[in-house]
Design a protein around this motif. Structure first.
Motif, PDB file in Angstrom:
ATOM      1  N   PRO A  91      35.186  32.990  43.433  1.00 29.69           N
ATOM      2  CA  PRO A  91      36.192  34.039  43.659  1.00 29.69           C
ATOM      3  C   PRO A  91      37.239  34.069  42.534  1.00 29.69           C
ATOM      4  CG  PRO A  91      35.803  32.796  45.675  1.00 29.69           C
ATOM      5  CD  PRO A  91      35.084  32.071  44.563  1.00 29.69           C
ATOM      6  N   PRO A  92      37.884  35.227  42.349  1.00 24.78           N
ATOM      7  CA  PRO A  92      38.879  35.355  41.272  1.00 24.78           C
ATOM      8  C   PRO A  92      40.099  34.473  41.487  1.00 24.78           C
ATOM      9  CG  PRO A  92      38.548  37.464  42.418  1.00 24.78           C
ATOM     10  CD  PRO A  92      37.681  36.457  43.083  1.00 24.78           C
ATOM     11  N   VAL A  93      40.825  34.292  40.395  1.00 29.35           N
ATOM     12  CA  VAL A  93      42.029  33.467  40.409  1.00 29.35           C
ATOM     13  C   VAL A  93      43.256  34.381  40.247  1.00 29.35           C
ATOM     14  CG1 VAL A  93      41.988  33.026  37.912  1.00 29.35           C
ATOM     15  CG2 VAL A  93      43.053  31.363  39.425  1.00 29.35           C
ATOM     16  N   ILE A  94      44.381  33.952  40.801  1.00 28.80           N
ATOM     17  CA  ILE A  94      45.629  34.711  40.677  1.00 28.80           C
ATOM     18  C   ILE A  94      46.107  34.664  39.231  1.00 28.80           C
ATOM     19  CG2 ILE A  94      48.078  34.700  41.334  1.00 28.80           C
ATOM     20  CD1 ILE A  94      47.166  33.733  44.100  1.00 28.80           C
ATOM     21  N   ASP A 117      44.491  40.396  39.169  1.00 24.76           N
ATOM     22  CA  ASP A 117      44.023  39.166  39.808  1.00 24.76           C
ATOM     23  C   ASP A 117      42.495  39.120  39.919  1.00 24.76           C
ATOM     24  OD1 ASP A 117      46.667  38.250  40.188  1.00 24.76           O
ATOM     25  OD2 ASP A 117      46.845  39.382  42.054  1.00 24.76           O
ATOM     26  N   SER A 118      41.801  39.577  38.895  1.00 25.27           N
ATOM     27  CA  SER A 118      40.332  39.651  38.949  1.00 25.27           C
ATOM     28  C   SER A 118      39.618  38.658  38.039  1.00 25.27           C
ATOM     29  CB  SER A 118      39.879  41.073  38.593  1.00 25.27           C
ATOM     30  OG  SER A 118      40.281  41.393  37.268  1.00 25.27           O
ATOM     31  N   ALA A 119      40.363  37.789  37.348  1.00 24.57           N
ATOM     32  CA  ALA A 119      39.734  36.843  36.417  1.00 24.57           C
ATOM     33  C   ALA A 119      38.872  35.841  37.173  1.00 24.57           C
ATOM     34  CB  ALA A 119      40.790  36.118  35.599  1.00 24.57           C
ATOM     35  N   THR A 120      37.674  35.593  36.641  1.00 29.42           N
ATOM     36  CA  THR A 120      36.776  34.593  37.235  1.00 29.42           C
ATOM     37  C   THR A 120      36.392  33.567  36.167  1.00 29.42           C
ATOM     38  OG1 THR A 120      34.880  36.060  36.874  1.00 29.42           O
ATOM     39  CG2 THR A 120      35.885  36.084  39.077  1.00 29.42           C
ATOM     40  N   ALA A 121      35.276  33.788  35.457  1.00 29.76           N
ATOM     41  CA  ALA A 121      34.778  32.816  34.488  1.00 29.76           C
ATOM     42  C   ALA A 121      34.986  33.240  33.035  1.00 29.76           C
ATOM     43  CB  ALA A 121      33.284  32.580  34.714  1.00 29.76           C
ATOM     44  N   GLN A 122      35.065  34.552  32.789  1.00 22.97           N
ATOM     45  CA  GLN A 122      35.146  35.012  31.400  1.00 22.97           C
ATOM     46  C   GLN A 122      36.508  34.722  30.796  1.00 22.97           C
ATOM     47  OE1 GLN A 122      33.546  38.893  30.452  1.00 22.97           O
ATOM     48  NE2 GLN A 122      32.297  38.857  32.320  1.00 22.97           N
ATOM     49  N   PHE A 123      36.482  34.364  29.529  1.00 20.34           N
ATOM     50  CA  PHE A 123      37.689  34.014  28.782  1.00 20.34           C
ATOM     51  C   PHE A 123      37.606  34.651  27.409  1.00 20.34           C
ATOM     52  CE2 PHE A 123      34.408  30.936  27.970  1.00 20.34           C
ATOM     53  CZ  PHE A 123      34.430  30.803  26.598  1.00 20.34           C
ATOM     54  N   PHE A 124      38.720  34.640  26.695  1.00 15.69           N
ATOM     55  CA  PHE A 124      38.695  35.080  25.298  1.00 15.69           C
ATOM     56  C   PHE A 124      39.627  34.222  24.471  1.00 15.69           C
ATOM     57  CE2 PHE A 124      41.871  37.777  27.365  1.00 15.69           C
ATOM     58  CZ  PHE A 124      42.931  37.823  26.458  1.00 15.69           C
ATOM     59  N   ILE A 143      51.412  43.270  33.610  1.00 13.70           N
ATOM     60  CA  ILE A 143      51.324  41.830  33.908  1.00 13.70           C
ATOM     61  C   ILE A 143      50.656  41.027  32.795  1.00 13.70           C
ATOM     62  CG2 ILE A 143      49.161  41.731  35.202  1.00 13.70           C
ATOM     63  CD1 ILE A 143      50.818  40.025  37.280  1.00 13.70           C
ATOM     64  N   GLY A 144      49.759  41.638  32.034  1.00 18.24           N
ATOM     65  CA  GLY A 144      49.171  40.958  30.885  1.00 18.24           C
ATOM     66  C   GLY A 144      48.003  40.056  31.240  1.00 18.24           C
ATOM     67  N   TYR A 145      47.642  39.207  30.274  1.00 17.08           N
ATOM     68  CA  TYR A 145      46.482  38.320  30.365  1.00 17.08           C
ATOM     69  C   TYR A 145      46.961  36.883  30.242  1.00 17.08           C
ATOM     70  CZ  TYR A 145      43.700  42.521  29.908  1.00 17.08           C
ATOM     71  OH  TYR A 145      43.136  43.752  30.136  1.00 17.08           O
ATOM     72  N   CYS A 146      46.524  36.051  31.162  1.00 18.19           N
ATOM     73  CA  CYS A 146      47.017  34.673  31.262  1.00 18.19           C
ATOM     74  C   CYS A 146      46.472  33.778  30.153  1.00 18.19           C
ATOM     75  CB  CYS A 146      46.639  34.097  32.618  1.00 18.19           C
ATOM     76  SG  CYS A 146      47.149  32.376  32.803  1.00 18.19           S
ATOM     77  N   VAL A 147      47.374  33.277  29.334  1.00 14.81           N
ATOM     78  CA  VAL A 147      47.051  32.254  28.331  1.00 14.81           C
ATOM     79  C   VAL A 147      47.129  30.900  29.026  1.00 14.81           C
ATOM     80  CG1 VAL A 147      47.829  31.135  26.198  1.00 14.81           C
ATOM     81  CG2 VAL A 147      47.895  33.640  26.404  1.00 14.81           C
ATOM     82  N   PHE A 148      46.118  30.051  28.795  1.00 10.53           N
ATOM     83  CA  PHE A 148      46.100  28.747  29.457  1.00 10.53           C
ATOM     84  C   PHE A 148      45.640  27.620  28.542  1.00 10.53           C
ATOM     85  CE2 PHE A 148      41.945  30.511  29.984  1.00 10.53           C
ATOM     86  CZ  PHE A 148      41.049  29.463  30.043  1.00 10.53           C
TER      87      PHE A 148
END
Length: 192
Positions: A91-94, A117-124, A143-148
């Motif tokens: 399931p997606p992550v917040i 809140d739809s991010a699952t496995a794909q990253f960039f 809201i943008g894209y979460c950098v981690f």
């Protein structure tokens, strides 16, 4: 003076006994273009890092590809096999984009749809300073894209992937003409 000596001895004991703060996790991305090492930031994006590590630990990324490559922008992967079939995800992550980290060159961020809140496995991995992808407010379109995380070593490999010639493959755009395979993603056993 005695108090200072005791304080320093206590600090040294704490460091030697393992009570010091653990270093951020580091991952090795092994690809057919070379390897690179990424450091993750669980203190800034705890749910995102936990989600990503779940995929790493399950072996999910084995033989996935970088399926979208745009020079001077980013390289995206982690969701498709070489035949462009999409993998089943958890399931997606917040979205944790409001963590203060920016989409700067070499940073690792979660890919998602228009739903924040739809991010699952794909990253960039950002190739440039992608300011429009940063958190600008709580509204869905800001809201943008979460950098981690961030590439610590091997950015030359990432940039080489970034200049790959691309083409359209069915409904997909910017697909490298020569497949860029992620053989595996694993914990770095010799942290930098």
């Amino acid at each position: 003076m005695r108090q200072l000596q005791l304080s320093l001895m206590f600090l040294l004991f704490a460091l030697l006994s393992g009570n010091a703060v653990a270093a951020n996790p580091q991952l090795v991305f092994e690809t057919n273009r070379g390897n690179f090492i990424v450091e993750l930031y669980p203190e800034k994006a705890p749910k995102t890092v936990a989600n990503f590590m779940k995929y790493v630990e399950s072996g999910f990324y084995k033989d996935t590809i970088f399926h979208r490559v745009i020079n001077h922008f980013m390289i995206q992967g982690g969701g498709f096999n070489a035949d462009m079939s999409e993998k089943q995800t958890f399931p997606p992550v917040i979205n944790e984009a409001a963590n203060g980290l920016q989409n700067e060159p070499g940073t690792l961020a979660m890919a998602r749809t228009s739903d924040p809140d739809s991010a699952t496995a794909q990253f960039f991995i950002n190739l440039e300073n992608n300011v429009p992808l940063n958190y600008q407010g709580p509204e869905p379109d800001l809201i943008g894209y979460c950098v981690f995380g961030r590439v610590l070593k091997g950015m030359d490999v990432v940039r080489e992937i970034g200049v790959s010639p691309t083409a359209n493959v069915g409904q997909f755009y910017d697909v490298p003409k020569t497949t860029v395979i992620i053989h595996q993603v694993k914990l770095n056993t010799a942290p930098l």
